[in-house]
Design an enzyme around this catalytic site. Structure first.
Site, PDB file in Angstrom:
ATOM      1  N   ARG A  37     -12.252 -54.692   0.018  1.00  0.00           N
ATOM      2  CA  ARG A  37     -13.494 -54.711  -0.954  1.00  0.00           C
ATOM      3  C   ARG A  37     -14.047 -55.811  -1.700  1.00  0.00           C
ATOM      4  O   ARG A  37     -12.972 -56.508  -2.134  1.00  0.00           O
ATOM      5  CB  ARG A  37     -13.497 -53.458  -1.972  1.00  0.00           C
ATOM      6  CG  ARG A  37     -13.166 -52.027  -1.690  1.00  0.00           C
ATOM      7  CD  ARG A  37     -13.206 -50.991  -2.827  1.00  0.00           C
ATOM      8  NE  ARG A  37     -14.207 -51.325  -3.877  1.00  0.00           N
ATOM      9  CZ  ARG A  37     -14.169 -50.595  -4.873  1.00  0.00           C
ATOM     10  NH1 ARG A  37     -13.283 -49.979  -5.039  1.00  0.00           N
ATOM     11  NH2 ARG A  37     -15.516 -50.819  -5.711  1.00  0.00           N
ATOM     12  N   LEU A  65     -18.773 -52.999   1.788  1.00  0.00           N
ATOM     13  CA  LEU A  65     -19.209 -52.127   2.877  1.00  0.00           C
ATOM     14  C   LEU A  65     -20.521 -51.050   2.479  1.00  0.00           C
ATOM     15  O   LEU A  65     -20.913 -50.409   3.210  1.00  0.00           O
ATOM     16  CB  LEU A  65     -18.080 -51.193   3.152  1.00  0.00           C
ATOM     17  CG  LEU A  65     -16.948 -52.026   3.909  1.00  0.00           C
ATOM     18  CD1 LEU A  65     -15.798 -51.070   4.438  1.00  0.00           C
ATOM     19  CD2 LEU A  65     -17.533 -53.068   5.054  1.00  0.00           C
ATOM     20  N   GLY A  87      -8.210 -44.658   6.243  1.00  0.00           N
ATOM     21  CA  GLY A  87      -7.590 -43.669   5.512  1.00  0.00           C
ATOM     22  C   GLY A  87      -8.470 -42.794   4.398  1.00  0.00           C
ATOM     23  O   GLY A  87      -7.912 -42.312   3.480  1.00  0.00           O
ATOM     24  N   ARG A  89     -11.129 -39.796   3.074  1.00  0.00           N
ATOM     25  CA  ARG A  89     -11.098 -38.301   3.269  1.00  0.00           C
ATOM     26  C   ARG A  89     -12.194 -38.061   4.408  1.00  0.00           C
ATOM     27  O   ARG A  89     -13.004 -38.900   4.681  1.00  0.00           O
ATOM     28  CB  ARG A  89     -11.745 -37.695   2.230  1.00  0.00           C
ATOM     29  CG  ARG A  89     -10.695 -37.545   0.942  1.00  0.00           C
ATOM     30  CD  ARG A  89     -11.220 -36.545  -0.161  1.00  0.00           C
ATOM     31  NE  ARG A  89     -10.809 -36.862  -1.381  1.00  0.00           N
ATOM     32  CZ  ARG A  89     -10.865 -35.918  -2.396  1.00  0.00           C
ATOM     33  NH1 ARG A  89     -11.387 -34.706  -2.089  1.00  0.00           N
ATOM     34  NH2 ARG A  89     -10.359 -36.158  -3.542  1.00  0.00           N
ATOM     35  N   ARG A  95     -20.331 -41.511   6.396  1.00  0.00           N
ATOM     36  CA  ARG A  95     -21.171 -41.658   5.316  1.00  0.00           C
ATOM     37  C   ARG A  95     -21.545 -43.284   5.117  1.00  0.00           C
ATOM     38  O   ARG A  95     -22.409 -43.792   4.882  1.00  0.00           O
ATOM     39  CB  ARG A  95     -21.006 -40.860   3.864  1.00  0.00           C
ATOM     40  CG  ARG A  95     -20.977 -39.531   4.108  1.00  0.00           C
ATOM     41  CD  ARG A  95     -21.136 -38.862   2.844  1.00  0.00           C
ATOM     42  NE  ARG A  95     -19.919 -38.928   2.159  1.00  0.00           N
ATOM     43  CZ  ARG A  95     -18.812 -38.144   2.148  1.00  0.00           C
ATOM     44  NH1 ARG A  95     -19.108 -37.205   2.926  1.00  0.00           N
ATOM     45  NH2 ARG A  95     -17.630 -38.439   1.288  1.00  0.00           N
ATOM     46  N   GLY A 129      -4.789 -34.474  -2.306  1.00  0.00           N
ATOM     47  CA  GLY A 129      -3.321 -34.252  -2.077  1.00  0.00           C
ATOM     48  C   GLY A 129      -2.447 -35.273  -2.254  1.00  0.00           C
ATOM     49  O   GLY A 129      -3.035 -36.591  -1.820  1.00  0.00           O
ATOM     50  N   HIS A 130      -0.934 -35.204  -2.170  1.00  0.00           N
ATOM     51  CA  HIS A 130       0.020 -36.532  -2.086  1.00  0.00           C
ATOM     52  C   HIS A 130       1.139 -36.013  -1.180  1.00  0.00           C
ATOM     53  O   HIS A 130       1.202 -34.663  -0.856  1.00  0.00           O
ATOM     54  CB  HIS A 130       0.278 -36.776  -3.410  1.00  0.00           C
ATOM     55  CG  HIS A 130      -0.501 -37.637  -3.916  1.00  0.00           C
ATOM     56  ND1 HIS A 130      -0.892 -39.127  -3.441  1.00  0.00           N
ATOM     57  CD2 HIS A 130      -1.377 -37.741  -5.359  1.00  0.00           C
ATOM     58  CE1 HIS A 130      -1.766 -39.669  -4.310  1.00  0.00           C
ATOM     59  NE2 HIS A 130      -1.942 -38.896  -5.533  1.00  0.00           N
ATOM     60  N   ASP A 131       1.951 -36.858  -1.014  1.00  0.00           N
ATOM     61  CA  ASP A 131       3.018 -36.624  -0.146  1.00  0.00           C
ATOM     62  C   ASP A 131       3.752 -35.229  -0.193  1.00  0.00           C
ATOM     63  O   ASP A 131       3.889 -34.405   0.579  1.00  0.00           O
ATOM     64  CB  ASP A 131       4.004 -37.740  -0.322  1.00  0.00           C
ATOM     65  CG  ASP A 131       5.120 -37.562   0.368  1.00  0.00           C
ATOM     66  OD1 ASP A 131       5.998 -36.633   0.248  1.00  0.00           O
ATOM     67  OD2 ASP A 131       5.441 -38.388   1.548  1.00  0.00           O
ATOM     68  N   TYR A 134       2.017 -32.344   0.831  1.00  0.00           N
ATOM     69  CA  TYR A 134       1.845 -32.281   2.496  1.00  0.00           C
ATOM     70  C   TYR A 134       3.073 -31.525   3.066  1.00  0.00           C
ATOM     71  O   TYR A 134       2.886 -30.836   3.827  1.00  0.00           O
ATOM     72  CB  TYR A 134       1.420 -33.686   3.184  1.00  0.00           C
ATOM     73  CG  TYR A 134       0.048 -34.378   2.619  1.00  0.00           C
ATOM     74  CD1 TYR A 134      -1.126 -33.678   2.378  1.00  0.00           C
ATOM     75  CD2 TYR A 134       0.042 -35.484   2.099  1.00  0.00           C
ATOM     76  CE1 TYR A 134      -2.017 -34.013   1.569  1.00  0.00           C
ATOM     77  CE2 TYR A 134      -0.848 -36.161   1.641  1.00  0.00           C
ATOM     78  CZ  TYR A 134      -1.896 -35.373   1.181  1.00  0.00           C
ATOM     79  OH  TYR A 134      -3.217 -36.123   0.730  1.00  0.00           O
ATOM     80  N   ASP A 160       4.285 -39.459   3.690  1.00  0.00           N
ATOM     81  CA  ASP A 160       3.386 -40.754   3.759  1.00  0.00           C
ATOM     82  C   ASP A 160       3.838 -41.637   4.813  1.00  0.00           C
ATOM     83  O   ASP A 160       2.883 -41.991   5.564  1.00  0.00           O
ATOM     84  CB  ASP A 160       3.726 -41.500   2.212  1.00  0.00           C
ATOM     85  CG  ASP A 160       2.650 -41.238   1.138  1.00  0.00           C
ATOM     86  OD1 ASP A 160       1.830 -40.274   1.613  1.00  0.00           O
ATOM     87  OD2 ASP A 160       3.008 -41.498   0.026  1.00  0.00           O
TER      88      ASP A 160
END
Length: 388
Positions: A37, A65, A87, A89, A95, A129-131, A134, A160
């Site tokens: 960024r 961007l 990576g 969502r 979009r 969510g996180h590792d 999942y 991850d």
């Protein structure tokens, strides 16, 4: 040069598994451009690189961007790339304006890698969510831990990195190979929940064979067995034992004096696979291992087929003679880190460069990939499309 030398990849900056996949591709020789960024561009001394070694091996360009000008630069880069990794969502890239369809219009051969936790579809897909989440949903976490204790996440290695970033890198290379034959790119939907489930394939096979219990900590490979576990030593260090095969187990019995310990109690040594005796065998072994230090046990068992290794911390592992001999760890810009893996006999993989400051290579990338001269770069910087 590594086996992926000549392959060009765009990495839209993210965290965790995406950067790990990009690191793996860069380690193998790919020219990976990290799109950071523009708002994060901070300059900095290029001789003092950042310490986030997940970002090693690639150049950084800083783009806005959210601006039409910045998006136009990204799409120009897409025309020159073999693959792209993002990576966000599901739906976010679309979009912003660089979803798979938009990229395919500019470059039909582009492989578009998508790294998410839940995948691009399904009831959980839009949620965070996180590792730990999942691997829980994948049916992994329930089986990690000791009997009678709660599930224990193995840091964030399974979701991850093993089931996420590594599977994305594998998927990218598969799709890149296919694109060379077909001339068409495709989307790689790498979801950590899918990858973590895939890592459990052998346990699913054991279950089908009737040799896997869903009761945690009671199986041969989940600390249920006395011959596949860690043991504390006299100095507080630990050793690991994996004496599964009978010939290896026989050496464990001999070198620990396990049979003698039982005979001294007036008992016969139970059979290795007598599950009813595993608890007592483990307690007996635990007492034996407490009689020597970790280094003393190394002196007894290293070089044998017991299937033994000391349990080392990160700093200890870096200096162990075996790892030193194989250069398992390297130092880059003063920072110790794991070396690229796996090894190749001819196309040597290596860390191409230390981590970059955000936007450190903006001018260089625009010249190298897009052929822009100083005036062209200055015009983009003036428009706010790029920074750094």
């Amino acid at each position: 040069m590594g086996p992926l030398s000549g392959v060009r990849i765009i990495e839209v900056a993210g965290i965790g598994p995406g950067p790990f996949a990009a690191m793996m591709l860069a380690d193998m020789g790919a020219d990976v451009i990290r799109v950071d960024r523009a708002a994060n561009a901070m300059g900095g001394d290029p001789d003092a690189p950042p310490s986030d070694i997940l970002n090693r091996g690639r150049r950084s360009i800083a783009l806005d961007l959210k601006s039409p000008e910045g998006m136009a630069v990204l799409m120009d880069l897409v025309e020159q790339a073999d693959g792209l990794i993002e990576g966000f969502r599901p739906g976010v890239a679309e979009r912003l304006g660089f979803g798979p369809d938009a990229c395919a219009e500019r470059n039909p051969k582009l492989v578009f890698g998508r790294m998410t936790g839940w995948g691009q579809d399904g009831p959980y897909a839009p949620t965070a969510g996180h590792d730990i989440n999942y691997i829980a949903l994948a049916g992994v976490l329930a089986h990690l831990g000791r009997a009678g204790e709660k599930p224990t996440p193995p840091i964030n290695l399974v979701g991850d990195f093993g089931g996420g970033g590594m599977l994305l890198a594998f998927g990218m290379v598969c799709a890149l190979l296919e694109a060379q034959r077909s001339g068409s790119g495709q989307v790689v939907d790498a979801a950590m929940v899918d990858g973590a489930a895939s890592l459990m394939t052998m346990m699913w096979a054991f279950s089908a064979m009737g040799i896997w219990s869903e009761e945690r900590g009671t199986n041969m490979l989940d600390t249920g067995a006395h011959f596949y576990d860690t043991f504390e030593c006299a100095d507080g260090g630990y050793v690991s034992i994996g004496s599964i095969e009978p010939q290896f187990y026989a050496q464990l019995v001999e070198l620990t004096g396990l049979e003698k310990a039982y005979s001294d109690r007036g008992e016969e040594l139970p059979r290795q696979m007598d599950r009813a005796a595993w608890g007592d065998l483990k307690s007996t072994l635990a007492e034996i291992f407490l009689t020597k230090t970790r280094d003393e046990w190394c002196g007894v068992m290293e070089g044998t087929d017991v299937c033994f290794a000391p349990v080392l911390t990160m700093s200890e592992a870096k200096d162990h003679p075996h790892n030193v001999a194989r250069r398992t760890f390297v130092e880059v810009a003063g920072i110790a880190q794991p070396a690229p893996a796996p090894r190749f006999s001819r196309t040597t993989a290596e860390v191409q460069r230390p981590p970059a400051h955000v936007g450190q290579h903006t001018d260089e990338v625009l010249a190298d990939w897009l052929g822009l001269d100083a005036d062209g770069v200055a015009a983009l910087r003036g428009s706010g499309a790029v920074a750094g």
